[in-house]
Design an enzyme around this catalytic site. Structure first.
Site, short mmCIF file in Angstrom:
data_model
loop_
_atom_site.label_atom_id
_atom_site.label_comp_id
_atom_site.label_asym_id
_atom_site.label_seq_id
_atom_site.Cartn_x
_atom_site.Cartn_y
_atom_site.Cartn_z
N PHE A 111 0.86 -1.19 0.00
CA PHE A 111 0.00 0.00 0.00
C PHE A 111 0.89 1.23 0.00
CE2 PHE A 111 -2.40 3.49 1.81
CZ PHE A 111 -3.54 3.45 1.03
N ASP A 144 9.25 2.54 1.69
CA ASP A 144 8.08 3.29 2.15
C ASP A 144 7.92 2.98 3.63
OD1 ASP A 144 5.59 4.15 2.93
OD2 ASP A 144 4.56 3.52 1.09
N LYS A 200 2.94 9.47 8.37
CA LYS A 200 2.06 9.26 9.53
C LYS A 200 2.59 9.76 10.90
CE LYS A 200 -0.89 5.67 7.68
NZ LYS A 200 -0.52 5.11 6.39
C1 LIG Z 1 -0.85 5.31 4.99
C2 LIG Z 1 0.18 4.90 4.05
C3 LIG Z 1 0.45 5.63 2.87
C4 LIG Z 1 -0.40 6.80 2.45
O1 LIG Z 1 -0.31 7.88 3.32
P1 LIG Z 1 -1.38 9.08 3.19
O2 LIG Z 1 -0.88 10.07 4.19
O3 LIG Z 1 -2.72 8.53 3.51
O4 LIG Z 1 -1.29 9.59 1.81
C5 LIG Z 1 1.50 5.24 2.09
N1 LIG Z 1 2.26 4.17 2.40
C6 LIG Z 1 2.03 3.44 3.51
C7 LIG Z 1 2.92 2.29 3.81
C8 LIG Z 1 0.98 3.77 4.35
O5 LIG Z 1 0.73 3.02 5.43
#
Ligand SMILES: *Cc1c(COP(=O)(O)O)cnc(C)c1O
Length: 398
Positions: free
Chosen positions: A137, A222, A251
């Site tokens: 994701f 990521d 986050k």
């Molecule tokens: C939540 C998340 C995103 C997206 O972040 P947003 O602030 O909602 O755009 C991208 N990568 C990972 C691994 C995430 O958990």
């Protein structure tokens, strides 16, 4: 307003993009939140791994208040003191030399993908392909969506951005088979969050790095969800001792304030020059002041140590539940991101709803994995309280 009034207002005026639980959370302190009717909940979701220091941590609140009275926003036409200081803290504590700031995880990933393309474009190499993982994701903007290896998020938004290829997670041979002379980057969550809390083997990232090196491709982590202390080290990759070329954060970076960051080595970051990329709000004084307070608190106040200890305790206790309830298939995680996978046919969503009814917030990813992501400051007593509520619900599962 009451819960009922807030819900009515949402339904009338807010775009219907979220399946929300029927409560409005209006206040938070530490690991507790309260709804509009005054009911308290123990929070094991932390705003989805955002409030890693708990809700309204006093250091973050003080930093926001002080900065709000001084300067809330100024454009990147000028130097920004708090932005350069947060960049220093992030780079001095990681593999990276430079930071670019934005406002969310998806945007940080957009920046990473753009940087990888620009890096090879500057070199005159025709490399455009980005390899990502199945069940990954990476966010909801169009490039991040193309990078996300889950069809359910992409459906209806095609045609997707080209040149993304997906391979199974935790499978070095599959990655090896997929890379070629057009591969610009391999983008990977060191531990997959939304995909079900999937933890790779200890050797996996080393194998990934070797494949990237051999192919001349960049490695992007990521760490939007698993960075900022979540796994018990400031960054998740430290658990595996394998540094990337680029890493994204968001986050948990600013104690609850919207922020995103892309970190890179000097060599790679140099591909961006004035005009290459930008964000109006990116790195603004308010968000970066909160970020400084959050990271200093995380490094200075035993937070990581507590995360490792509490994470170990929670993991052991969830394993005990697994030996008691046959429908618990697996418990996996690191630090304070732990998933509990349920057997086929057991509705994770129903368990989450029942927990809510009993004053506990947890969530479910990928339909059947309960995810526990409390604040890294969570106490043993709070973990025991959570387990008591959870077991009360599990005992009734048929
Ligand atoms: C939540 C998340 C995103 C997206 O972040 P947003 O602030 O909602 O755009 C991208 N990568 C990972 C691994 C995430 O958990």
């Amino acid at each position: 307003m009451t819960n009922r009034e807030v819900i009515a207002l949402t339904e009338k005026h807010v775009a219907n993009t979220y399946g929300r639980f029927p409560v409005a959370i209006v206040r938070g302190q530490g690991r507790r939140v309260w709804d509009a009717d005054g009911r308290a909940y123990l929070d094991f979701t932390s705003g989805l791994a955002v409030c890693n220091l708990g809700h309204c941590h006093p250091n973050v609140v003080a930093a926001i208040k002080a900065q709000a009275e001084k300067l809330i926003h100024i454009s990147n036409l000028y130097h920004i003191e708090t932005q350069s200081e947060l960049a220093r803290l992030l780079t001095e504590n990681s593999f990276a030399d430079k930071a670019f700031f934005c406002n969310s995880g998806a945007e940080a990933n957009e920046a990473a993908i753009k940087l990888a393309r620009k890096y090879f474009s500057n070199k005159g190499e025709g490399r455009f392909q980005v390899i990502t993982m199945e069940k990954s994701f990476h966010g909801r903007t169009l490039a991040a969506l193309a990078a996300t290896g889950q069809k359910k998020f992409q459906a209806g938004f095609e045609p997707l951005l080209e040149k993304f290829t997906y391979v199974p997670f935790n499978d070095v041979p599959a990655l090896k088979a997929a890379v070629n002379g057009q591969t610009a980057a391999v983008m990977i969550e060191p531990i997959q969050g939304e995909g079900g809390v999937n933890v790779p083997s200890d050797e996996y990232l080393k194998g990934v790095k070797e494949v990237c090196k051999k192919a001349g491709a960049l490695l992007i982590y990521d760490e939007v969800q698993v960075g900022m202390g979540r796994t018990g080290t400031l960054f998740a990759y430290e658990n595996y001792n394998v540094a990337p070329d680029i890493m994204t954060l968001a986050k948990g970076l600013a104690g609850g304030v919207a922020i995103g960051a892309m970190l890179a080595t000097d060599e790679v970051a140099a591909a961006f020059t004035p005009g290459s990329h930008a964000s109006t709000f990116g790195g603004n004084p308010l968000a970066t002041a909160a970020g400084i307070a959050a990271i200093k608190t995380m490094l200075g106040e035993n937070v990581l140590d507590n995360c490792r200890k509490s994470g170990g305790y929670l993991f052991r206790k969830l394993e005990e539940l697994k030996s008691k309830y046959h429908f618990i298939k697996e418990v996996r995680g690191k630090g304070l991101i732990i998933g509990m996978e349920l057997a086929e046919g057991i509705k994770g969503g129903d368990i989450v709803k029942e927990c809510l009814g009993k004053g506990l917030l947890i969530n479910c990813v990928g339909d059947k994995t309960l995810r526990f992501i409390p604040a890294l400051t969570v106490t043993t007593e709070e973990i025991d309280e959570m387990l008591g509520t959870l077991e009360g619900v599990l005992a009734g599962v048929k």
